[in-house]
Motif scaffolding. Structure first.
Motif, short mmCIF file in Angstrom:
data_model
loop_
_atom_site.label_atom_id
_atom_site.label_comp_id
_atom_site.label_asym_id
_atom_site.label_seq_id
_atom_site.Cartn_x
_atom_site.Cartn_y
_atom_site.Cartn_z
N VAL A 127 -54.37 62.35 30.24
CA VAL A 127 -55.32 62.19 31.35
C VAL A 127 -55.97 63.53 31.69
O VAL A 127 -57.18 63.63 31.89
CB VAL A 127 -54.62 61.60 32.58
N SER A 128 -55.17 64.59 31.73
CA SER A 128 -55.68 65.91 32.04
C SER A 128 -56.68 66.37 30.99
O SER A 128 -57.69 67.00 31.31
CB SER A 128 -54.52 66.91 32.15
N ALA A 129 -56.39 66.07 29.72
CA ALA A 129 -57.27 66.50 28.63
C ALA A 129 -58.65 65.87 28.75
O ALA A 129 -59.65 66.44 28.27
CB ALA A 129 -56.66 66.15 27.28
N LEU A 130 -58.74 64.70 29.39
CA LEU A 130 -60.02 64.02 29.54
C LEU A 130 -60.60 64.21 30.94
O LEU A 130 -61.52 63.50 31.34
CB LEU A 130 -59.86 62.53 29.24
N ASP A 131 -60.03 65.16 31.70
CA ASP A 131 -60.53 65.47 33.04
C ASP A 131 -60.42 64.27 33.97
O ASP A 131 -61.28 64.04 34.82
CB ASP A 131 -61.98 65.96 32.97
N GLY A 132 -59.34 63.48 33.80
CA GLY A 132 -59.14 62.30 34.62
C GLY A 132 -58.15 62.53 35.74
O GLY A 132 -57.77 63.66 36.03
N GLU A 133 -57.74 61.44 36.37
CA GLU A 133 -56.77 61.49 37.47
C GLU A 133 -55.64 60.51 37.18
O GLU A 133 -55.85 59.44 36.60
CB GLU A 133 -57.45 61.13 38.80
N PHE A 134 -54.43 60.90 37.60
CA PHE A 134 -53.23 60.11 37.33
C PHE A 134 -52.35 60.11 38.57
O PHE A 134 -52.07 61.17 39.13
CB PHE A 134 -52.49 60.72 36.13
N ALA A 135 -51.93 58.93 39.01
CA ALA A 135 -51.09 58.82 40.20
C ALA A 135 -49.97 57.81 39.94
O ALA A 135 -50.16 56.83 39.22
CB ALA A 135 -51.92 58.39 41.40
N VAL A 136 -48.81 58.09 40.53
CA VAL A 136 -47.65 57.20 40.41
C VAL A 136 -47.13 56.91 41.81
O VAL A 136 -46.94 57.82 42.62
CB VAL A 136 -46.52 57.85 39.58
N SER A 137 -46.93 55.64 42.10
CA SER A 137 -46.30 55.25 43.36
C SER A 137 -45.18 54.27 43.06
O SER A 137 -45.35 53.34 42.27
CB SER A 137 -47.32 54.62 44.31
#
Length: 222
Positions: A127-137
């Motif tokens: 996700v970071s490599a594609l400049d995205g966002e990642f969240a876990v709940s």
């Protein structure tokens, strides 16, 4: 146990043979269908129930790199849920808002996953490599939800420092030599100016660029 190992191995083989990268575009529905095929072994040979929420058929086509990463992210997440041993059901949803691919992955496991879990590190890196966002709940006893946003357009390249900061001809000459690693005395010698004049120009360059050191000035320029 043997069935679980074999099913996991089949999914991993799929991961290594997915070559849809580069500038090639994939219809979002087609990319999602490939994901379903990738995860079929887990459904067929394992105890995991996988529910799929189809993306809108009118969704924007995905760049090959994004489609490949999205499938890999979901596969990694599902395998992380399987490895935890508690999940019996996983729900996978893709959506598209025109600018981003939105991925939601929910399980009914122990609900003890966090963003820093080692099993989720490959997802965070992709996700970071594609400049995205990642969240876990997570909710103990109720499962975990992974949410991912992947931009469909590459980030804009930053403009060169010389194009965004007004520099005189002499300042551009000094900047070029500073970036090359030349010292003040060497810059003065090459440009036939005094040491104090070099210091004056370097000070102006630092101020205009908002840099705190010559090294930072060089990094901003490059």
């Amino acid at each position: 146990m043997t069935i679980d190992i074999a099913a996991t191995a089949l999914v991993e083989i799929r991961m290594t043979t997915d070559q849809q990268r580069g500038t090639m575009l994939e219809p979002v529905v087609g990319a999602f269908a490939r994901l379903r095929n990738d995860l079929r072994p887990l459904e067929r040979f394992g105890d995991l129930e996988v529910q799929f929420v189809e993306p809108p058929a009118t969704g924007r086509a995905l760049p090959g790199e994004v489609a490949h990463a999205a499938r890999a992210i979901v596969r990694s997440a599902v395998l992380a849920f399987v490895d935890s041993g508690a999940a019996r059901r996983v729900r996978i949803q893709w959506d598209c808002d025109g600018l981003n691919l939105l991925i939601g992955i929910r399980d009914d496991g122990a609900g003890d996953l966090s963003h820093h879990d080692d099993s989720l590190r490959p997802i965070a890196e992709r996700v970071s490599a594609l400049d995205g966002e990642f969240a876990v709940s997570s909710t103990p006893g109720w499962g975990s939800l992974l949410e991912v946003r992947l931009p469909l357009d590459p980030p804009n390249e930053p403009e060169p420092l010389e194009d965004v900061v007004a520099l005189s001809h002499r300042e551009r000459e000094v900047l070029r030599l500073v970036v090359s690693g030349a010292r003040n005395s060497e810059i003065g010698s090459q440009l036939d100016i005094s040491n104090n004049t070099v210091k004056f120009h370097v000070s102006n360059l630092l101020r205009k660029a908002g840099a705190r050191s010559r090294a930072e000035l060089g990094a901003l320029t490059r």
